[in-house]
Design an enzyme around this catalytic site. Sequence first.
Site, PDB file in Angstrom:
ATOM      1  N   LYS A 229       3.094  11.311  -3.517  1.00  0.00           N
ATOM      2  CA  LYS A 229       2.099  10.584  -4.310  1.00  0.00           C
ATOM      3  C   LYS A 229       1.175  11.544  -5.067  1.00  0.00           C
ATOM      4  O   LYS A 229       0.685  11.222  -6.145  1.00  0.00           O
ATOM      5  CB  LYS A 229       1.282   9.689  -3.375  1.00  0.00           C
ATOM      6  CG  LYS A 229       0.260   8.805  -4.062  1.00  0.00           C
ATOM      7  CD  LYS A 229      -0.383   7.862  -3.064  1.00  0.00           C
ATOM      8  CE  LYS A 229      -1.459   6.998  -3.695  1.00  0.00           C
ATOM      9  NZ  LYS A 229      -2.034   6.054  -2.703  1.00  0.00           N
TER      10      LYS A 229
ATOM     11  N   ASP B 218       0.883  -1.169   0.000  1.00  0.00           N
ATOM     12  CA  ASP B 218       0.000   0.000   0.000  1.00  0.00           C
ATOM     13  C   ASP B 218       0.918   1.215   0.000  1.00  0.00           C
ATOM     14  O   ASP B 218       1.532   1.543   1.013  1.00  0.00           O
ATOM     15  CB  ASP B 218      -0.894  -0.036   1.248  1.00  0.00           C
ATOM     16  CG  ASP B 218      -1.728   1.242   1.411  1.00  0.00           C
ATOM     17  OD1 ASP B 218      -1.665   2.128   0.531  1.00  0.00           O
ATOM     18  OD2 ASP B 218      -2.440   1.341   2.434  1.00  0.00           O
TER      19      ASP B 218
HETATM   20 MG    MG Z   1      -4.521   4.834   1.998  1.00  0.00          MG
END
Ligand code: MG
Length: 649
Positions: free
Chosen positions: A86, A25
């Site tokens: 990100k 993740d």
């Molecule tokens: Mg997340």
Amino acid sequence: MALLQIAEPGQSQAPHQRRLAVGIDLGTTNSLVAAVQSGSAQVLCDDSDIWSVPSVVHFNADGQVTVGVAAESMQTDALNTIRSAKRLMGKNAEDLEQSWLNEHYRFDSTSGSLPAFITAAGNKTAIDVSSAILGTLKTTAESSLGGDLVGAVITVPAYFDDAQRQATKDAAALAGLQVLRLLNEPTAAAVAYGLDNDGDGTIAIYDLGGGTFDISLLRMQRGVFEVLATAGDTALGGDDIDNAIVDWLLEQAGLESLDDEFARSTMKAAARLAKEDLTDKHETVIEWVDVKPGRADTLTRDDFNAIVEPLVKRTLTPCRSVLRDAGVDREDISAVVMVGGSTRVPLVRERISAFFERPVLTNIDPDQVVAIGAAIQADILAGNKPDNDLLLLDVTPLSLGLETMGGLVEKVIPRNTTIPIARGQEFTTYKDGQTAMSLHVVQGERELVTDCRSLARFELNDIPPRVAGAARIQVLFQVDADGLLTVSALERESGAAASVDVKPSYGLSDGEIEQMLQASMDNANEDMQKRALQEQLVDASRVLEAISSALTSDGDEYLSGDERAAIDRLVEKLQAAMQADTANADRNAVQAAVQALEQGSEKFVERRMNASVRRMMAGQAIDELETTLARTNNNNSATDSTIDSSVSG
Ligand code: MG
Ligand code: ADP
């Protein structure tokens, strides 16, 4: 499956040897890695027992790269301590201008197309930053599992576009990590809960993280997850809760603001701890430490709820909009999954449960659920669980379709469709009494079968004989997680069925795919013309077929010799127009001849129809009437595609 069973060079796999694959993740705030061990998926810890790695990377002038908790402790060196990279993945300089990152870091957006953070160690793109995080997770995984990884499933937000997904793959490649698959975060969460085994249904995934909120609706159908709708807020998350607590503290102390950035970040850290404390406790004490030595405030659950309430409310608007976009009612949702650290806040769970009018799923740690789902996928993809069916979110590089009358292609699954996918379409017979159908599966973007790639042929037999166009053949195209295509055909009335499996990507290189796409663009115009002509020819044959069979059965009964001769002449004219070398036939001439024939035989058709009606009134042959009507209708409109009957009964 076979495609992904990559053996390490010079090493064949021992029967019980597990292939080490992990789920990652890669979060905006926190990143983690998980793997299936002894049958259950678990998050892996590093040497210091830390499983949740802050997505923070520090670059120093010596070229030293620090990741995670250690990097966080260097945040006084703000410009070289990169967080939230990100948000910049797959983005260009223009996107950057609207991003808050622009206010916190210095950027070089002149060199090349990717904007880069200017750090003491040089320019670093979001890909470089993500790669450093992935590298750390890889090291953690390899030392924890005791071996080299065959690869990883990395999760991405469902709304990530091609560029963002590609950037994620690039970051993995840079970290020396083989990507088994990119998986959508909400899908991973659903997999973690095993909702893929729960039968068909619609699932809501509510993900409130550190700085982003996402709500996704997934539909589970025949073992395939489909993202129905996504919405969210890219500037809403746990960070806002922390800031709201700091504001509350200031209010308690009668202060307008804090002196400096350092005091603010100290109080924010204290606020975060208090917030986490209130997950289980009913009140907590927040000390001001160095900022106001000696001062402490007690934050109760009620006060905290009042702080959080407006933030939770803001998440409900996107929740309503996904329901609306997907056309789904709240009652139709079969499960609501809580994802993201901020869904630990009891009020969040309460409010979302009330909104969806059902208990929310929380028994898997919401911080870990995405990584766990990814680990389950990775384990299957690595070949450790060969008989399990699995999910994939890749796309079909070229369209897949069926050959229809006239050598035309009917595209069933357009190119760039996310797989796995299942899509059905109805086809019908072309000839009266046709009892078999030859199905030809093709791949490509061109309009004519001859310009596409032939993938497979198969036959559907035992279709009950009906008048042309009356049979309903349901053809289903399914591309599974590994790109394997299954085409099945079913005639519902009789239950006649047949199917074929093919691997559409087999033997196709990227270069060839590109060539096929280019050819379709180059020939688009000409292809359209050809298609229109072929369609006209198919229509003409259908009219000819219907008229000739009517003439054979009752031409003598309803037509005088002259009338018959006139129709025969029109038939000949049409045949002549069609026969002029089919590829070069004049479409307008064919169309005109069809119209002439239809007009010329109007009386004949009318007389037959009247006769049928009279017979029906006399209590006879209802079937016969239907036949006549169906035939007339067919001449005018063809809603379904007709498939060639090379084998007709
Ligand atoms: Mg997340
Ligand atoms: P992301 O997906 O954005 O990387 P996470 O899912 O890891 O983020 O969530 C991080 C957020 O969750 C942070 O704001 C953190 O403070 C918050 N969080 C973690 N634990 C708790 C808790 N017990 N109560 C409230 N918020 C929490």
